[in-house]
Design a protein around this motif. Structure first.
Motif, PDB file in Angstrom:
ATOM      1  N   LEU A  45      -1.102  16.954 -37.942  1.00  0.00           N
ATOM      2  CA  LEU A  45      -2.050  16.004 -38.305  1.00  0.00           C
ATOM      3  C   LEU A  45      -2.041  14.699 -37.160  1.00  0.00           C
ATOM      4  N   GLN A  46      -0.735  14.386 -36.680  1.00  0.00           N
ATOM      5  CA  GLN A  46      -0.918  13.256 -35.624  1.00  0.00           C
ATOM      6  C   GLN A  46      -1.448  11.966 -36.504  1.00  0.00           C
ATOM      7  N   LEU A  85      -4.337   7.277 -42.980  1.00  0.00           N
ATOM      8  CA  LEU A  85      -5.077   7.871 -44.237  1.00  0.00           C
ATOM      9  C   LEU A  85      -6.143   8.649 -43.963  1.00  0.00           C
ATOM     10  N   GLU A  86      -6.467   9.627 -44.673  1.00  0.00           N
ATOM     11  CA  GLU A  86      -7.421  10.430 -44.605  1.00  0.00           C
ATOM     12  C   GLU A  86      -7.488  11.384 -43.051  1.00  0.00           C
ATOM     13  N   SER A  87      -6.474  11.503 -42.547  1.00  0.00           N
ATOM     14  CA  SER A  87      -6.471  12.169 -41.277  1.00  0.00           C
ATOM     15  C   SER A  87      -6.760  13.776 -41.361  1.00  0.00           C
ATOM     16  N   ALA A 131       1.515   9.889 -44.243  1.00  0.00           N
ATOM     17  CA  ALA A 131       1.442   8.917 -43.343  1.00  0.00           C
ATOM     18  C   ALA A 131       2.644   8.114 -43.056  1.00  0.00           C
ATOM     19  N   PHE A 132       3.700   7.899 -44.123  1.00  0.00           N
ATOM     20  CA  PHE A 132       4.807   7.299 -43.986  1.00  0.00           C
ATOM     21  C   PHE A 132       5.781   8.035 -43.563  1.00  0.00           C
ATOM     22  N   ARG A 133       5.694   9.741 -43.661  1.00  0.00           N
ATOM     23  CA  ARG A 133       6.638  10.469 -43.176  1.00  0.00           C
ATOM     24  C   ARG A 133       6.361  10.625 -41.707  1.00  0.00           C
ATOM     25  N   SER A 134       5.138  10.842 -41.236  1.00  0.00           N
ATOM     26  CA  SER A 134       4.613  11.022 -39.713  1.00  0.00           C
ATOM     27  C   SER A 134       5.127   9.706 -39.026  1.00  0.00           C
ATOM     28  N   ALA A 135       4.546   8.475 -39.656  1.00  0.00           N
ATOM     29  CA  ALA A 135       4.792   7.489 -38.622  1.00  0.00           C
ATOM     30  C   ALA A 135       6.334   7.010 -38.475  1.00  0.00           C
TER      31      ALA A 135
END
Length: 205
Positions: A45-46, A85-87, A131-135
């Protein structure tokens, strides 16, 4: 494990004191973010974004919503690391380069897009979790990349997220996850603090 990497992990610590007189060479900020985006994300998702604060006014603006922490000003650059969000709405396009390079079959591109859409649409909780995991993964890679360049880095969660979002006019899709400070260390930083024993945190089955 690669010996230099192992040594860096064994000695890495969060820097709280920076030499405020030193700036980063040209291209370092871009290189750090290039490396940070090598981090993994679900479906690729990046779903991250980075705001690099280098000017004195921008860092002072951040300090005002980061409980007055001086390191956000003294660091050569402080990054606001956001999750997106909404990626899932952008996933098909983000997977296209992998298809173009023959890494991912086109059928899988569509399959992942459909699956992510099914999971994330009307599911704000999952969107926020991802979002929290990726960031967070990207932020850790960012810090390790900085350390590998001989720079000091630190992660901060001490800020008012709503005030930060308003102050920096973040979109409703951007969730500020953490701050990452990067620069040249000043004296007074602590070494790595002792960690819990492996036997306390590892369960094997």
């Amino acid at each position: 494990m690669n010996p230099p990497l192992e040594s860096m992990l064994e000695t890495r610590s969060t820097a709280g004191r920076f030499d405020s007189t030193r700036t980063l060479p040209d291209g370092v900020v871009e290189k750090l973010i290039h490396l940070a985006t090598r981090a993994p994300s679900a479906f690729n998702l990046q779903n991250w974004r980075f705001i690099a604060l280098e000017s004195t006014p921008a860092k002072a603006q951040l300090k005002a919503v980061a409980f007055g922490q001086q390191q956000v000003v003294d660091a050569a650059v402080t990054f606001i690391v956001c999750g997106e969000l909404e990626s899932h709405r952008h996933l098909f396009a983000r997977l296209q380069p992998a298809v173009d390079q023959g890494i991912l079959p086109a059928a899988l591109q569509q399959g992942w897009t459909d699956m992510a859409g099914g999971l994330h649409t009307d599911n704000p909780g999952l969107q926020r979790d991802e979002a929290f995991r990726s960031a967070s993964l990207a932020a850790m890679v960012l810090m390790l990349a900085a350390n590998s360049m001989g720079l000091a880095a630190g992660a901060l969660s001490g800020f008012d997220p709503q005030a930060l979002a308003e102050s920096f006019q973040l979109s409703s899709h951007d969730v500020p996850v953490m701050l990452v400070t990067v620069g040249y260390p000043a004296s007074g930083n602590w070494p790595q603090k002792p960690r819990r024993a492996v036997t306390d945190v590892l369960e094997r089955r």
